[in-house]
Design a protein around this motif. Structure first.
Motif, PDB file in Angstrom:
ATOM      1  N   ARG A  71       4.425  10.187 -15.962  1.00  0.00           N
ATOM      2  CA  ARG A  71       3.900   9.415 -16.801  1.00  0.00           C
ATOM      3  C   ARG A  71       2.874   9.740 -18.043  1.00  0.00           C
ATOM      4  N   ASP A  72       2.380   8.805 -18.849  1.00  0.00           N
ATOM      5  CA  ASP A  72       1.755   9.502 -19.959  1.00  0.00           C
ATOM      6  C   ASP A  72       0.294   9.977 -19.745  1.00  0.00           C
ATOM      7  N   PHE A  73      -0.591   9.140 -19.264  1.00  0.00           N
ATOM      8  CA  PHE A  73      -1.873   9.487 -19.121  1.00  0.00           C
ATOM      9  C   PHE A  73      -2.553   9.366 -17.676  1.00  0.00           C
ATOM     10  N   THR A  74      -3.628  10.107 -17.196  1.00  0.00           N
ATOM     11  CA  THR A  74      -4.107   9.821 -15.958  1.00  0.00           C
ATOM     12  C   THR A  74      -4.427   8.634 -15.553  1.00  0.00           C
ATOM     13  N   ILE A  75      -5.218   7.773 -16.444  1.00  0.00           N
ATOM     14  CA  ILE A  75      -5.460   6.413 -16.030  1.00  0.00           C
ATOM     15  C   ILE A  75      -4.589   5.496 -15.734  1.00  0.00           C
ATOM     16  N   ASN A  76      -3.045   5.830 -16.169  1.00  0.00           N
ATOM     17  CA  ASN A  76      -1.834   5.107 -15.869  1.00  0.00           C
ATOM     18  C   ASN A  76      -1.275   5.824 -14.780  1.00  0.00           C
ATOM     19  N   CYS A  77      -1.679   6.716 -14.217  1.00  0.00           N
ATOM     20  CA  CYS A  77      -1.037   7.386 -13.202  1.00  0.00           C
ATOM     21  C   CYS A  77      -1.542   7.228 -11.629  1.00  0.00           C
ATOM     22  N   MET A  78      -2.174   6.164 -11.379  1.00  0.00           N
ATOM     23  CA  MET A  78      -2.823   6.011 -10.094  1.00  0.00           C
ATOM     24  C   MET A  78      -1.584   4.794  -9.524  1.00  0.00           C
ATOM     25  N   ALA A  79      -1.674   4.763  -8.013  1.00  0.00           N
ATOM     26  CA  ALA A  79      -0.830   4.061  -7.130  1.00  0.00           C
ATOM     27  C   ALA A  79      -1.868   3.379  -5.911  1.00  0.00           C
ATOM     28  N   ILE A  80      -1.401   2.341  -5.581  1.00  0.00           N
ATOM     29  CA  ILE A  80      -1.923   1.765  -4.654  1.00  0.00           C
ATOM     30  C   ILE A  80      -0.997   1.622  -3.638  1.00  0.00           C
ATOM     31  N   GLN A  81      -1.048   1.945  -2.280  1.00  0.00           N
ATOM     32  CA  GLN A  81      -0.061   1.850  -0.994  1.00  0.00           C
ATOM     33  C   GLN A  81      -0.203   0.512  -0.690  1.00  0.00           C
ATOM     34  N   LEU A  82       1.085  -0.046  -0.278  1.00  0.00           N
ATOM     35  CA  LEU A  82       1.105  -1.535   0.135  1.00  0.00           C
ATOM     36  C   LEU A  82       1.619  -1.768   1.646  1.00  0.00           C
ATOM     37  N   ASN A  83       1.860  -0.556   2.279  1.00  0.00           N
ATOM     38  CA  ASN A  83       2.278  -0.508   3.551  1.00  0.00           C
ATOM     39  C   ASN A  83       1.236  -0.852   4.441  1.00  0.00           C
ATOM     40  N   SER A  84       1.476  -1.837   5.379  1.00  0.00           N
ATOM     41  CA  SER A  84       0.384  -2.595   6.069  1.00  0.00           C
ATOM     42  C   SER A  84      -0.775  -1.760   6.716  1.00  0.00           C
ATOM     43  N   GLU A  85      -0.472  -0.563   7.193  1.00  0.00           N
ATOM     44  CA  GLU A  85      -1.300   0.258   7.680  1.00  0.00           C
ATOM     45  C   GLU A  85      -2.229   0.961   6.751  1.00  0.00           C
ATOM     46  N   SER A  86      -1.860   1.125   5.426  1.00  0.00           N
ATOM     47  CA  SER A  86      -2.299   1.597   4.364  1.00  0.00           C
ATOM     48  C   SER A  86      -2.783   0.727   3.271  1.00  0.00           C
ATOM     49  N   PHE A  87      -2.710  -0.414   3.295  1.00  0.00           N
ATOM     50  CA  PHE A  87      -2.840  -1.473   2.420  1.00  0.00           C
ATOM     51  C   PHE A  87      -3.988  -1.205   1.570  1.00  0.00           C
ATOM     52  N   GLY A  88      -3.793  -1.107   0.201  1.00  0.00           N
ATOM     53  CA  GLY A  88      -5.227  -1.182  -0.365  1.00  0.00           C
ATOM     54  C   GLY A  88      -5.555   0.250  -0.817  1.00  0.00           C
ATOM     55  N   LYS A  89      -4.681   1.496  -0.200  1.00  0.00           N
ATOM     56  CA  LYS A  89      -5.327   2.964  -0.232  1.00  0.00           C
ATOM     57  C   LYS A  89      -4.820   3.402  -1.839  1.00  0.00           C
ATOM     58  N   LEU A  90      -6.066   3.937  -2.557  1.00  0.00           N
ATOM     59  CA  LEU A  90      -5.734   4.264  -3.845  1.00  0.00           C
ATOM     60  C   LEU A  90      -5.110   5.816  -3.804  1.00  0.00           C
ATOM     61  N   ILE A  91      -4.139   6.089  -4.602  1.00  0.00           N
ATOM     62  CA  ILE A  91      -3.490   7.345  -4.428  1.00  0.00           C
ATOM     63  C   ILE A  91      -3.769   7.905  -5.982  1.00  0.00           C
ATOM     64  N   ASP A  92      -4.667   9.043  -6.189  1.00  0.00           N
ATOM     65  CA  ASP A  92      -4.872   9.319  -7.570  1.00  0.00           C
ATOM     66  C   ASP A  92      -4.699  10.902  -7.436  1.00  0.00           C
ATOM     67  N   TYR A  93      -3.605  11.271  -7.891  1.00  0.00           N
ATOM     68  CA  TYR A  93      -3.332  12.790  -7.753  1.00  0.00           C
ATOM     69  C   TYR A  93      -3.927  13.442  -8.835  1.00  0.00           C
ATOM     70  N   PHE A  94      -4.369  12.719 -10.029  1.00  0.00           N
ATOM     71  CA  PHE A  94      -4.563  13.391 -11.578  1.00  0.00           C
ATOM     72  C   PHE A  94      -5.915  13.266 -11.751  1.00  0.00           C
TER      73      PHE A  94
ATOM     74  N   TYR B   6      -1.593 -11.682  -4.686  1.00  0.00           N
ATOM     75  CA  TYR B   6      -2.147 -10.952  -3.221  1.00  0.00           C
ATOM     76  C   TYR B   6      -1.019 -11.171  -2.091  1.00  0.00           C
ATOM     77  N   ASP B   7      -0.588 -12.612  -2.004  1.00  0.00           N
ATOM     78  CA  ASP B   7       0.495 -12.666  -0.955  1.00  0.00           C
ATOM     79  C   ASP B   7       1.720 -11.705  -1.261  1.00  0.00           C
ATOM     80  N   PHE B   8       2.177 -11.844  -2.648  1.00  0.00           N
ATOM     81  CA  PHE B   8       3.357 -10.991  -3.121  1.00  0.00           C
ATOM     82  C   PHE B   8       3.224  -9.678  -2.791  1.00  0.00           C
ATOM     83  N   LEU B   9       1.993  -9.070  -2.946  1.00  0.00           N
ATOM     84  CA  LEU B   9       1.834  -7.477  -2.547  1.00  0.00           C
ATOM     85  C   LEU B   9       1.742  -7.305  -1.273  1.00  0.00           C
ATOM     86  N   GLU B  10       1.285  -7.952  -0.298  1.00  0.00           N
ATOM     87  CA  GLU B  10       1.439  -8.123   1.200  1.00  0.00           C
ATOM     88  C   GLU B  10       2.912  -8.139   1.528  1.00  0.00           C
TER      89      GLU B  10
END
Length: 873
Positions: A567-590, A458-462
């Protein structure tokens, strides 16, 4: 006494919920908590003989032993009944609104996010099979319809519609329903409506059009909510807010069409309550001008900026030059999968060429002609700040498929019709587009799951997020880590994507981590090996393209969307933003989150398996390992790629990289079954026919392993046994041609070859009746434990299994106690005779003629004397 109440200024959902609740609690008394709106008052006046509802002043609070509250969860809106909330009595709440800090904490809550509270109670009535009259069914439909705008509000759920269907079956009268939901204005309401129209002003807030109307009147006139709704219908705007002073109170009412204009959030400082798109507040003795100023401030502060072109555009843009020929452009379009491209001259856009135009030119044999002769020259363009609604208008009004984004006369991006539809209507919209000001469930889940990560992780991601803030770069953790986080699975494999220079970011990050940095400038990637030997991969957001099927991808920098799309499959195509104002925000385009919930493996586009056939094996691996099913269209794409023999274009190394982990898994049989379902073994090599018999034997390997576990403490290599079993029927003369796809070790390949080559002769020998012990020992001792497990599992003859078991139990561990030193003590001169004597002693021991070391020495001496008498000794 048990009492049922709802909120003040009671609406149809409130009164319908009270009556529905009384069906579940027939012993309870139904009570108005305070003022009711005019439409409900008219309804109650008409049917008060069959709606026995008491007024609040008829109830002695001291006599209340249990309180049931419907369509509201705060004590602030239930009139004098709030005085009993802190007493030691049971309290139950039925509500469809979200919990807030004012929600009665100690109450037992039945709260569901339906479009109406009535639907929750009708659901319970249906479950308990409680009879209702046609009048009650009609009232319940009115309650549901008025709160969902006849099931059209976005807050409406399928349960609301199901409740209406059930009520129609129970005799609900739609003519009566219609008469109460279509309110007609009286004279004073007409005048109020006209005054509000005349007083309205239109303001622009973050590209949204908001109507605000302020009015003062000496006496109270109801139905402000209905009037606001009518104004929203007839005016071209995104939201309406009314501020009306009547008597000594100021009433604030808001109605919205947009998810991003969250009305209760905007009216929060005025203690406003309601639904996301409809809410109100009452302020006693308020000053209109002060309240208007506060409302304007709230609108500008709390309305989320509308999506603009910069947020959804694709970049960098692939362009073509005016003097390129049609054939060249066709190849570029095919490579990138584009249906249209800007045409550039001296770095400025001069036209658009579409796939349709290119195809037509090719059909007419004009592949050699320059593209400028076929392009559209009147190009509609937009700026980076063009709003989503303006983009929509331009695409629809001009019937075009794409809009180049221009800044300083240069093309910096492009927005397509597909981008717009994905944002506005698709199920695969980015998470942040639909997010309102109350955190959505998925973001809460991400934050909550991240807080349960090991502290070091967690500290590393922050830290990553903070460095992204410092460099003014958006940074994300992506891929399998996000997938497994949402599935509550451990995963230490962290991949970081940077929208910008990933190498520069890695260098800054390593200043903090003090690890070993390895960079690849040409790919925009880097890795940091930490002191705990974990490795962090950092990449620049990039896109990939394949010059021909099964080729390794070419890479160039791009956006997060393109990075995830590669990337290969939708379940592997998600991201979580780590910038302070949006920390923990899920990005799921697909739609990866939905596919996780539905346990589906879904590919992103139809050429995915053509461009990279190893994804076929990856789909099978994920499906079997995670217990997910492969989605039907993805199955079809796999079958098509297999029929086109795409798998034969993949190198042995890449196939082996995908197959090896499957065969090393304890549930390997799941992988094998799925591979066989797609006829994948035969696709790899036409001679590799995995029959039903082979499948049965593969399924029996674990049981055989368990049996051998009782016979030997040695642990055999199960992967070797599985591969040997798969190739049991493969032509031995071609075995080396294919083994490279399954094993990398030459010695292992040789062992598998030897095992299969010896199989038939061994089986023939082991079917001999009364085979002597030494021959059995001499034959089986030449084979490894893996060979014996395979032979036992593969064979059908009971004799063979018996001999292998007998060898393991009684012969395998027989060893001589004596050695060459004992022969020397017998004055036997060292030489070749030592080997002959010791082999003879071992044979006698295996045959059961001798047992102890003394027996061995005596037997050896006798054997030596016998040999000495022979001429060749």
């Amino acid at each position: 006494m048990k009492v049922i109440v709802s909120h003040e200024n009671l609406d149809f959902d409130g009164i319908a919920s009270m009556i529905a609740c009384s069906k579940l609690n027939p012993e309870a008394t139904v009570v108005f908590s305070g003022r009711i709106n005019n439409d409900v008052k008219k309804f109650h006046s008409l049917y008060k003989n069959i709606l026995p509802i008491k007024s609040a002043n008829e109830i002695d609070l001291a006599g209340i032993k249990e309180l049931i509250i419907v369509d509201v969860n705060s004590s602030k809106r239930i009139g004098k009944f709030k005085e009993v909330v802190n007493q030691e009595i049971p309290i139950t709440i039925y509500d469809h609104h979200k919990e807030t800090e004012d929600t009665i904490a100690k109450a037992h809550k039945i709260m569901k996010p339906y479009g109406s509270c009535t639907a929750i109670l009708v659901e319970l009535i249906k479950e308990k099979n409680i009879p209702i009259t046609s009048f009650e069914a009609t009232l319940f439909v009115v309650g549901i319809y008025t709160d969902t705008n006849c099931l059209t509000f976005s807050s409406t759920k399928s349960q609301d519609a199901a409740a209406v269907a059930y009520l129609l079956e129970k005799g609900a009268d739609l003519e009566i329903v219609n008469s109460f939901i279509q309110t007609s204005f009286g004279n004073e309401h007409d005048q109020l409506f006209l005054d509000l129209i005349l007083n309205m002003e239109t303001i622009e807030v973050n590209n949204y059009r908001i109507i605000l109307s302020v009015y003062e009147n000496d006496h109270f006139i109801g139905e402000l909510g209905y009037i606001a709704g009518k104004m929203l219908e007839i005016k071209n705007c995104d939201a309406v807010f009314l501020l009306v002073r009547m008597e000594n109170r100021c009433y604030l009412v808001g109605r919205s069409l947009k998810d991003d204009i969250n009305v209760p959030y905007i009216l929060e400082e005025f203690n406003g309550k309601g639904h996301d798109k409809a809410a109100s507040a009452v302020v006693k003795n308020g000053e209109v001008e002060v309240l208007k100023e506060g409302l304007l401030e709230a609108l500008h502060k709390k309305i989320k900026p509308q999506i603009i072109a910069r947020d959804i555009m694709n970049y960098p843009v692939k362009t073509v030059f005016e003097d390129m020929n049609i054939e060249e452009v066709s190849k570029i379009m095919l490579r990138y999968g584009h249906t249209g491209m800007p045409v550039i001259k001296e770095n400025e856009i001069i036209g658009i060429i579409s796939r349709t135009d290119v195809d037509k030119a090719m059909q007419h044999g004009l592949g050699h002609a320059p593209v400028k002769g076929f392009m559209t020259r009147e190009v509609k363009t937009i700026s980076p700040t063009t709003s989503l609604s303006e983009i929509n208008d331009l695409l629809v009004r001009n019937n075009i498929g794409r809009l180049p984004v221009i800044e300083d006369h240069k093309v910096i991006g492009i927005v397509t019709r597909t981008d717009l539809l994905r944002m506005l209507h698709g199920n695969n919209h980015p998470y942040w587009y639909k997010q309102n000001f109350n955190e959505k469930e998925t973001e809460i889940k991400c934050l909550d799951r991240m807080k349960h990560l090991p502290e070091e992780t967690y500290d590393f991601l922050e830290l990553v997020g903070k460095i992204g803030d410092t460099l003014d770069k958006k940074v994300y953790v992506v891929g399998g880590f996000v997938r497994d986080l949402l599935l509550k699975r451990d995963n230490d494999d962290i991949d970081i994507v940077v929208e910008g220079d990933g190498v520069l970011f890695a260098e800054e990050l390593n200043q903090e981590l003090k690890g070993k940095l390895l960079t690849h400038e040409e790919f925009g990637t880097a890795s940091i090996k930490l002191q705990n030997n974990n490795t962090i991969d950092i990449v620049s957001a990039r896109r990939e393209y394949y010059e021909y099927p099964a080729a390794l991808p070419k890479v160039e920098k791009s956006s997060l969307w393109n990075d995830l799309f590669r990337r290969d499959f939708t379940i592997n195509c998600m991201a979580i933003q780590l910038n302070s104002e949006s920390f923990g925000k899920l990005i799921d385009y697909f739609g990866g989150l939905q596919d996780l919930k539905n346990r589906k493996i879904r590919v992103l586009y139809n050429l995915s398996f053509i461009e990279d056939p190893t994804r076929i094996l990856r789909a099978i691996r994920f499906s079997a390992r995670m217990g997910f099913s492969i989605e039907n269209e993805t199955k079809n794409f796999i079958m098509e790629a297999i029929r086109d023999q795409m798998i034969t274009k993949v190198s042995d190394d890449r196939i082996r990289e995908e197959i090896s982990p499957m065969l090393e898994d304890e549930n390997f049989i799941k992988y094998v079954i799925t591979m066989q379902t797609f006829n994948l073994f035969e696709a790899i090599d036409t001679d590799l026919k995995v029959t039903k018999e082979t499948m049965r034997k593969l399924g029996g390997i674990q049981e055989t392993m368990d049996e051998f576990g009782k016979l030997s403490s040695q642990q055999p290599d199960i992967k070797r046994i599985i591969i040997t079993q798969i190739f049991r029927d493969f032509p031995i003369n071609r075995l080396y041609d294919i083994l490279g796809k399954f094993v990398v070790n030459k010695l292992l390949a040789d062992n598998i070859y030897y095992t299969l080559e010896a199989k038939e002769d061994l089986y023939q020998l082991l079917t001999t009746e009364d085979l002597d012990r030494f021959t059995l020992y001499n034959t089986l001792s030449q084979h490894s434990l893996e060979d014996l497990v395979f032979y036992y599992n593969d064979c059908e003859e009971a004799y063979i299994k018996h001999y292998i078991t007998y060898y393991m139990l009684h012969l395998k561990n027989i060893k001589l106690s004596m050695s060459g030193e004992d022969l020397l003590k017998l004055n036997i001169k060292p030489g070749p005779i030592y080997k002959k004597v010791l082999e003879g002693v071992l044979k006698a021991k295996i045959s059961g003629e001798i047992y102890t070391k003394s027996d061995e020495i005596d037997y050896a001496y006798g054997l030596y004397k016998e040999m000495k008498g022979e001429e060749n000794v």
